[in-house]
Design a protein around this motif. Structure first.
Motif, PDB file in Angstrom:
ATOM      1  N   THR A  32       0.799  -1.224   0.000  1.00  0.00           N
ATOM      2  CA  THR A  32       0.000   0.000   0.000  1.00  0.00           C
ATOM      3  C   THR A  32       0.830   1.271   0.000  1.00  0.00           C
ATOM      4  O   THR A  32       0.265   2.361   0.019  1.00  0.00           O
ATOM      5  CB  THR A  32      -0.916   0.013   1.233  1.00  0.00           C
ATOM      6  N   SER A  33       2.162   1.146  -0.002  1.00  0.00           N
ATOM      7  CA  SER A  33       3.012   2.328   0.078  1.00  0.00           C
ATOM      8  C   SER A  33       3.450   2.776  -1.312  1.00  0.00           C
ATOM      9  O   SER A  33       3.869   1.951  -2.127  1.00  0.00           O
ATOM     10  CB  SER A  33       4.256   2.041   0.929  1.00  0.00           C
ATOM     11  N   PRO A  34       3.389   4.090  -1.602  1.00  0.00           N
ATOM     12  CA  PRO A  34       3.890   4.575  -2.891  1.00  0.00           C
ATOM     13  C   PRO A  34       5.405   4.476  -2.953  1.00  0.00           C
ATOM     14  O   PRO A  34       6.085   4.520  -1.918  1.00  0.00           O
ATOM     15  CB  PRO A  34       3.427   6.038  -2.919  1.00  0.00           C
ATOM     16  N   ALA A  35       5.952   4.329  -4.150  1.00  0.00           N
ATOM     17  CA  ALA A  35       7.403   4.206  -4.321  1.00  0.00           C
ATOM     18  C   ALA A  35       7.776   4.677  -5.713  1.00  0.00           C
ATOM     19  O   ALA A  35       7.006   4.527  -6.659  1.00  0.00           O
ATOM     20  CB  ALA A  35       7.856   2.757  -4.111  1.00  0.00           C
ATOM     21  N   SER A  36       8.972   5.270  -5.836  1.00  0.00           N
ATOM     22  CA  SER A  36       9.429   5.738  -7.146  1.00  0.00           C
ATOM     23  C   SER A  36      10.313   4.714  -7.846  1.00  0.00           C
ATOM     24  O   SER A  36      10.845   4.996  -8.918  1.00  0.00           O
ATOM     25  CB  SER A  36      10.186   7.063  -6.997  1.00  0.00           C
ATOM     26  N   MET A  37      10.480   3.543  -7.261  1.00  0.00           N
ATOM     27  CA  MET A  37      11.186   2.452  -7.935  1.00  0.00           C
ATOM     28  C   MET A  37      10.377   1.187  -7.757  1.00  0.00           C
ATOM     29  O   MET A  37      10.010   0.820  -6.648  1.00  0.00           O
ATOM     30  CB  MET A  37      12.587   2.261  -7.354  1.00  0.00           C
ATOM     31  N   GLY A  38      10.086   0.544  -8.869  1.00  0.00           N
ATOM     32  CA  GLY A  38       9.315  -0.689  -8.852  1.00  0.00           C
ATOM     33  C   GLY A  38       9.208  -1.192 -10.273  1.00  0.00           C
ATOM     34  O   GLY A  38      10.040  -0.886 -11.129  1.00  0.00           O
ATOM     35  N   ARG A  39       8.196  -1.979 -10.534  1.00  0.00           N
ATOM     36  CA  ARG A  39       7.976  -2.461 -11.906  1.00  0.00           C
ATOM     37  C   ARG A  39       7.582  -1.286 -12.787  1.00  0.00           C
ATOM     38  O   ARG A  39       6.615  -0.570 -12.506  1.00  0.00           O
ATOM     39  CB  ARG A  39       6.885  -3.522 -11.920  1.00  0.00           C
ATOM     40  N   LEU A  40       8.334  -1.060 -13.862  1.00  0.00           N
ATOM     41  CA  LEU A  40       8.040   0.054 -14.758  1.00  0.00           C
ATOM     42  C   LEU A  40       6.833  -0.287 -15.614  1.00  0.00           C
ATOM     43  O   LEU A  40       6.849  -1.242 -16.395  1.00  0.00           O
ATOM     44  CB  LEU A  40       9.254   0.356 -15.636  1.00  0.00           C
ATOM     45  N   LEU A  41       5.788   0.527 -15.502  1.00  0.00           N
ATOM     46  CA  LEU A  41       4.544   0.292 -16.237  1.00  0.00           C
ATOM     47  C   LEU A  41       4.343   1.278 -17.368  1.00  0.00           C
ATOM     48  O   LEU A  41       3.722   0.947 -18.381  1.00  0.00           O
ATOM     49  CB  LEU A  41       3.361   0.348 -15.268  1.00  0.00           C
ATOM     50  N   TYR A  42       4.843   2.502 -17.209  1.00  0.00           N
ATOM     51  CA  TYR A  42       4.732   3.493 -18.274  1.00  0.00           C
ATOM     52  C   TYR A  42       5.807   4.560 -18.075  1.00  0.00           C
ATOM     53  O   TYR A  42       6.141   4.912 -16.941  1.00  0.00           O
ATOM     54  CB  TYR A  42       3.350   4.165 -18.294  1.00  0.00           C
ATOM     55  N   ASP A  43       6.327   5.077 -19.204  1.00  0.00           N
ATOM     56  CA  ASP A  43       7.291   6.174 -19.157  1.00  0.00           C
ATOM     57  C   ASP A  43       7.154   6.950 -20.454  1.00  0.00           C
ATOM     58  O   ASP A  43       7.488   6.430 -21.530  1.00  0.00           O
ATOM     59  CB  ASP A  43       8.726   5.629 -18.994  1.00  0.00           C
ATOM     60  N   GLY A  44       6.609   8.169 -20.393  1.00  0.00           N
ATOM     61  CA  GLY A  44       6.424   8.952 -21.605  1.00  0.00           C
ATOM     62  C   GLY A  44       5.743  10.271 -21.317  1.00  0.00           C
ATOM     63  O   GLY A  44       5.670  10.722 -20.167  1.00  0.00           O
ATOM     64  N   ARG A  45       5.228  10.885 -22.375  1.00  0.00           N
ATOM     65  CA  ARG A  45       4.630  12.217 -22.255  1.00  0.00           C
ATOM     66  C   ARG A  45       3.127  12.223 -22.579  1.00  0.00           C
ATOM     67  O   ARG A  45       2.527  13.284 -22.773  1.00  0.00           O
ATOM     68  CB  ARG A  45       5.360  13.201 -23.188  1.00  0.00           C
ATOM     69  N   GLN A  46       2.527  11.019 -22.617  1.00  0.00           N
ATOM     70  CA  GLN A  46       1.087  10.947 -22.803  1.00  0.00           C
ATOM     71  C   GLN A  46       0.379  11.240 -21.469  1.00  0.00           C
ATOM     72  O   GLN A  46       1.011  11.380 -20.417  1.00  0.00           O
ATOM     73  CB  GLN A  46       0.697   9.576 -23.336  1.00  0.00           C
ATOM     74  N   GLN A  47      -0.951  11.294 -21.520  1.00  0.00           N
ATOM     75  CA  GLN A  47      -1.719  11.611 -20.307  1.00  0.00           C
ATOM     76  C   GLN A  47      -2.653  10.475 -19.912  1.00  0.00           C
ATOM     77  O   GLN A  47      -3.619  10.678 -19.192  1.00  0.00           O
ATOM     78  CB  GLN A  47      -2.490  12.919 -20.499  1.00  0.00           C
ATOM     79  N   GLN A  48      -2.325   9.269 -20.388  1.00  0.00           N
ATOM     80  CA  GLN A  48      -3.061   8.087 -19.971  1.00  0.00           C
ATOM     81  C   GLN A  48      -2.193   6.869 -20.239  1.00  0.00           C
ATOM     82  O   GLN A  48      -1.257   6.910 -21.037  1.00  0.00           O
ATOM     83  CB  GLN A  48      -4.403   7.942 -20.716  1.00  0.00           C
TER      84      GLN A  48
END
Length: 642
Positions: free
Chosen positions: A461-477
């Motif tokens: 339940t804790s937010p984190a800036s390192m984990g499984r990468l799900l998206y990386d870009g400049r879109q908004q969805q």
């Protein structure tokens, strides 16, 4: 230690953007690792700089017959004639996160990650580097890596992306994250090819642009034709020249006229400080021939430096010129800023005096006299990390002088002020979740230096800036798939700027087995400290696993007895708790503690081992491993003599 690797290591250790927690392996983890067997679709890239032994200075990519195996925290990928091995520190699972300070697998010490890229009849005796696990599951592998062989400066780097994490329908781009070795600002790094393939059924036009970070990254050659036929491929070469010190991020976008879009994160590190070599000789000076010499990396000079508390060295190689400089403190003293060391004689024959030697290009002194002044010197655990030293040398004690100044990562008064301002966070975050999928939408910031928006997933339940990468870009969805069915799972969204700063985190937690997520909540900023870049959240240090401290009663003492000028008998004494335990003797090097020998303890808790030591001062310690714990002796110093 090479300039590049030292800078990268120092930046990694200082970075605190996204500390990665390496969880001890569970039964489920072990099952996941064991299930990594067989062949997976995708690609493997490896880019070799000039001077790298393994790759021979070539770039390669593989996309057929790529096999994967793994178990007990290890992943092995085989592509073509090469093998890529990645290991978590002993006792830990290989999970998404950054693993700095990697050494040759399977010879890493306790607490060190393992790395080895070898093949085609070539391998390294010693390895240093890092790797980042972006995604790992039985049906997918995504890893970026950088390796240095035999302590060299030249890097072998690339990306592995296999399985369901590589799902690109009719436009295939064989890159997801591109991370270049660090370099001095204004100095170009080796260009990297990106293969683009039309896997659809109709011809298409491919367009590529640098959407962010154009001050550092560029498309230096685009070989894609006006019309790319089905089944055909083309290559885009992406270049990087750091515009300033510190982390530099960017984004490559590849589009086609059918609406397909691929986004690739770009990253490197600009080496901080001022590195220069200036010297001028009077008429009659043998070394300079009465000429002046000036070198900087920006001119194309290959420059290295380093040292300890007692000796500094620097080298330069440029356009047929090659020079080395050595400076040693007198016996019983160390190199300190503001100190002038007079009465210097030729190093290494200075016999307790200050030592000095500037020579090269086929010229050297039989005897010399002179002095040098240390203007700047900074250390990390006894090893020089930067210095500025001026000198005056008289070859064969002649009246003609050679004067100069060498700087290695010294303070640069002209350096731009570091950017430590975090970018704005996303706004209006919403999520629609299914059993194993989720669709997120948000509003991107309008900051001028905003690069991308990143989505990562982590169990719990804790937010984190390192984990499984799900998206990386400049879109908004973004639509994410393959979400776990059991237990809560948190999706964290944050933005990055060109200097590697992260925004405050925004997150949403998906309860396992339900489509009703919690309301998105803002999280505090992780701080604007820039870290190294290897894709999203790259400020992570991939923290070293915690070492359980042994009971206070357990201690070990190490002493050394000189047997000859360079041979010592090391004796360790513990107690009966160490009976039959293995003691590992380690020597401190510029790349950390390195094993030099081992021996089992006797029944009464004693051991001894005889070793040859290098010339000069060295530090040694003994590490005793027992029941997944380790007991470390205080370090001692010995000195090898000529």
């Amino acid at each position: 230690m090479s300039v590049r690797r030292l800078v990268a290591l120092a930046t990694l250790l200082a970075a605190t953007l996204a500390p990665t927690t390496l969880a001890p392996p569970t039964h489920a983890d072990a099952e996941t690792q064991q299930s990594l067997q067989g062949f997976l679709p995708g690609f493997v890239t490896m880019v070799s700089e000039s001077g790298d032994y393994i790759g021979g200075g070539l770039s390669r990519s593989y996309r057929d017959n790529i096999s994967v195996s793994g178990g007990a925290g290890v992943v092995v990928v085989s592509a073509g004639p090469y093998s890529f091995e990645f290991a978590a520190p002993s006792g830990y699972s290989l999970t998404p996160g950054r693993y700095p300070g990697a050494v040759r697998y399977p010879f890493q010490e306790l607490g060190e990650p393992g790395l080895s890229v070898s093949g085609d009849g070539r391998g390294c005796n010693e390895v240093s580097g890092w790797f980042t696990v972006l995604d790992l599951a039985p049906d997918r592998v995504w890893i970026a890596y950088e390796q240095h062989c035999e302590g060299g400066d030249a890097a072998l780097f690339g990306e592995i992306r296999l399985g369901s994490s590589f799902d690109q329908d009719q436009l295939t781009v064989e890159a997801g994250v591109m991370s270049w070795p660090s370099e001095h600002p204004g100095v170009p790094v080796r260009p990297t090819p990106v293969r683009v393939a039309n896997t659809g059924t109709t011809p298409t036009t491919v367009r590529s642009t640098i959407e962010a970070g154009a001050n550092d990254f560029s498309i230096i050659h685009d070989a894609c034709p006006q019309s790319l036929a089905p089944g055909a491929s083309c290559t885009i070469h992406v270049g990087v020249t750091p515009s300033r010190p510190g982390v530099r991020l960017g984004l490559l976008q590849v589009l086609d006229d059918r609406g397909s879009r691929r986004e690739v994160s770009l990253s490197t590190i600009g080496i901080p400080g001022r590195t220069e070599w200036h010297m001028s000789g009077e008429a009659g000076d043998w070394i300079s021939g009465g000429r002046s010499y000036d070198y900087t990396p920006q001119q194309g000079a290959l420059m290295g430096g380093g040292g300890t508390e007692t000796r500094a060295w620097m080298s330069v190689d440029h356009a047929g010129d090659w020079w080395t400089a050595s400076f040693e403190a007198p016996s019983g003293k160390i190199l300190l800023p503001g100190q002038t060391y007079t009465g210097a004689t030729r190093y290494p024959f200075n016999s307790g005096n200050a030592g000095l030697d500037v020579s090269g290009s086929g010229r050297g002194c039989n005897e010399l006299g002179g002095e040098f002044t240390v203007h700047e010197a900074t250390y990390d655990q006894g090893y020089l990390t930067s210095f500025r030293i001026s000198f005056e040398q008289h070859c064969e004690f002649s009246a003609a002088a050679l004067r100069g100044e060498v700087s290695w990562r010294a303070v640069d008064p002209d350096a731009p002020t570091p950017d430590t301002v975090a970018p704005s966070a996303v706004s209006d975050l919403t999520v629609e979740a299914g059993a194993t999928t989720a669709r997120l939408s948000w509003r991107n910031p309008t900051d001028a230096d905003w690069v991308d928006t990143v989505v990562v997933g982590t169990p719990g339940t804790s937010p984190a800036s390192m984990g499984r990468l799900l998206y990386d870009g400049r879109q908004q969805q973004a639509t994410v798939t393959d979400l776990p069915l059991s237990g809560p799972y948190t999706l964290t969204v944050f933005t990055e700027d060109t200097s590697g700063n992260l925004s405050p985190l925004r997150s949403v937690t998906l309860p396992g087995g339900t489509t009703a997520p919690s309301e998105p909540e803002p999280e505090p900023s992780p701080g604007p400290v820039p870290g190294p870049a290897s894709g999203p959240g790259a400020g992570s240090t991939g923290s070293t696993p915690p070492v359980t401290q042994p009971p206070e009663a357990r201690a070990v003492r190490l002493v050394a007895t000189r047997l000859s000028r360079v041979r010592f008998r090391f004796r360790a004494r513990a107690d009966v708790w160490a009976k039959d335990a293995r003691g590992v003797l380690q020597r401190r090097t510029s790349r950390g503690w390195r094993r030099v020998g081992s021996r089992s303890f006797s029944d009464d808790g004693r051991m001894r081992i005889t070793r040859r030591v290098p010339l000069g001062k060295s530090r040694y310690r003994l590490v005793v491993r027992l029941d997944d714990q380790r007991v470390i002796s205080p370090a001692i110093r010995v000195r090898g003599r000529r």
